[in-house]
Motif scaffolding. Structure first.
Motif, PDB file in Angstrom:
ATOM      1  N   THR A  63       0.837  -1.194   0.000  1.00 14.91           N
ATOM      2  CA  THR A  63       0.000   0.000   0.000  1.00 14.91           C
ATOM      3  C   THR A  63       0.869   1.239   0.000  1.00 14.91           C
ATOM      4  O   THR A  63       2.078   1.187   0.226  1.00 14.91           O
ATOM      5  N   PHE A  64       0.210   2.373  -0.269  1.00 18.94           N
ATOM      6  CA  PHE A  64       0.916   3.649  -0.255  1.00 18.94           C
ATOM      7  C   PHE A  64       1.482   3.944   1.134  1.00 18.94           C
ATOM      8  O   PHE A  64       2.597   4.448   1.270  1.00 18.94           O
ATOM      9  N   GLY A  65       0.724   3.609   2.175  1.00 20.83           N
ATOM     10  CA  GLY A  65       1.175   3.837   3.550  1.00 20.83           C
ATOM     11  C   GLY A  65       2.439   3.058   3.875  1.00 20.83           C
ATOM     12  O   GLY A  65       3.339   3.563   4.534  1.00 20.83           O
ATOM     13  N   LYS A  66       2.494   1.782   3.412  1.00 18.47           N
ATOM     14  CA  LYS A  66       3.701   0.957   3.649  1.00 18.47           C
ATOM     15  C   LYS A  66       4.903   1.550   2.918  1.00 18.47           C
ATOM     16  O   LYS A  66       6.009   1.612   3.468  1.00 18.47           O
ATOM     17  N   CYS A  67       4.701   1.970   1.670  1.00 19.35           N
ATOM     18  CA  CYS A  67       5.801   2.574   0.903  1.00 19.35           C
ATOM     19  C   CYS A  67       6.296   3.849   1.578  1.00 19.35           C
ATOM     20  O   CYS A  67       7.503   4.081   1.681  1.00 19.35           O
ATOM     21  N   LEU A  68       5.355   4.672   2.050  1.00 17.00           N
ATOM     22  CA  LEU A  68       5.727   5.905   2.734  1.00 17.00           C
ATOM     23  C   LEU A  68       6.469   5.598   4.033  1.00 17.00           C
ATOM     24  O   LEU A  68       7.465   6.254   4.361  1.00 17.00           O
ATOM     25  N   GLN A  69       6.015   4.580   4.745  1.00 26.51           N
ATOM     26  CA  GLN A  69       6.663   4.182   5.993  1.00 26.51           C
ATOM     27  C   GLN A  69       8.111   3.761   5.743  1.00 26.51           C
ATOM     28  O   GLN A  69       9.028   4.205   6.443  1.00 26.51           O
ATOM     29  N   TYR A  70       8.342   2.932   4.744  1.00 29.42           N
ATOM     30  CA  TYR A  70       9.702   2.480   4.445  1.00 29.42           C
ATOM     31  C   TYR A  70      10.558   3.613   3.888  1.00 29.42           C
ATOM     32  O   TYR A  70      11.760   3.671   4.142  1.00 29.42           O
TER      33      TYR A  70
END
Length: 155
Positions: free
Chosen positions: A7-14
């Motif tokens: 998800t976009f949230g996971k990509c942003l988190q990493y």
């Protein structure tokens, strides 16, 4: 085997974690690379450019003029004495507090809990005055005594 959806949230988190790691490691890398450069090469080249020739004179200066071996010896003495003392005192105190019931047990545990909430910086002046009055100012025993007596969390 279960596949996780990207998800976009996971990509942003990493992405944030990678940027944070780079920000934390970049100064260390710059100092490490710069330590192998001569003074003139350090001033004339970029901070991340590799040295043309390895120069160990900075390490020689640090060890001789900076007395690094004395610092390592003092650190080892402080570490060993503090850890042995902390383990001994904290385990004895924790054993008594957990094994026996006595009148002021809850009060003592409450005081320890309150002591954990007080930042160490608030008592630095008083701590310095105590160390100075004991005649331990500027000695290795002051550091060891402070490590033994001010670490409430080790209990």
């Amino acid at each position: 085997m279960r596949k996780e959806k990207i998800t976009f949230g996971k990509c942003l988190q990493y992405l944030i974690l990678v940027v944070g790691a780079i920000v934390a490691l970049l100064p260390i890398l710059v100092v490490f690379i710069g330590s192998f450069k001569s003074n003139s090469e350090f001033l004339s080249s970029g901070v991340l450019s590799l040295p043309k020739k390895l120069d160990f004179s900075n390490y020689k200066t640090a060890f001789i003029n900076g007395q690094m071996l004395l610092g390592f010896k003092n650190t080892l003495i402080i570490f060993v004495a503090s850890m042995v003392g902390k383990l001994t005192l904290a385990s004895m105190f924790a054993y008594v507090m957990s094994r026996f019931d006595f009148k002021l047990k809850k009060v003592i545990l409450g005081l320890f809990m309150i002591a954990m909430l007080i930042p160490g910086i608030t008592s630095q002046v008083a701590t310095f005055q105590i160390i100075n009055s004991l005649g331990l100012f500027n000695s290795i025993w002051a550091v060891i005594l402070l490590n033994l007596g001010t670490d409430v969390i080790s209990v």
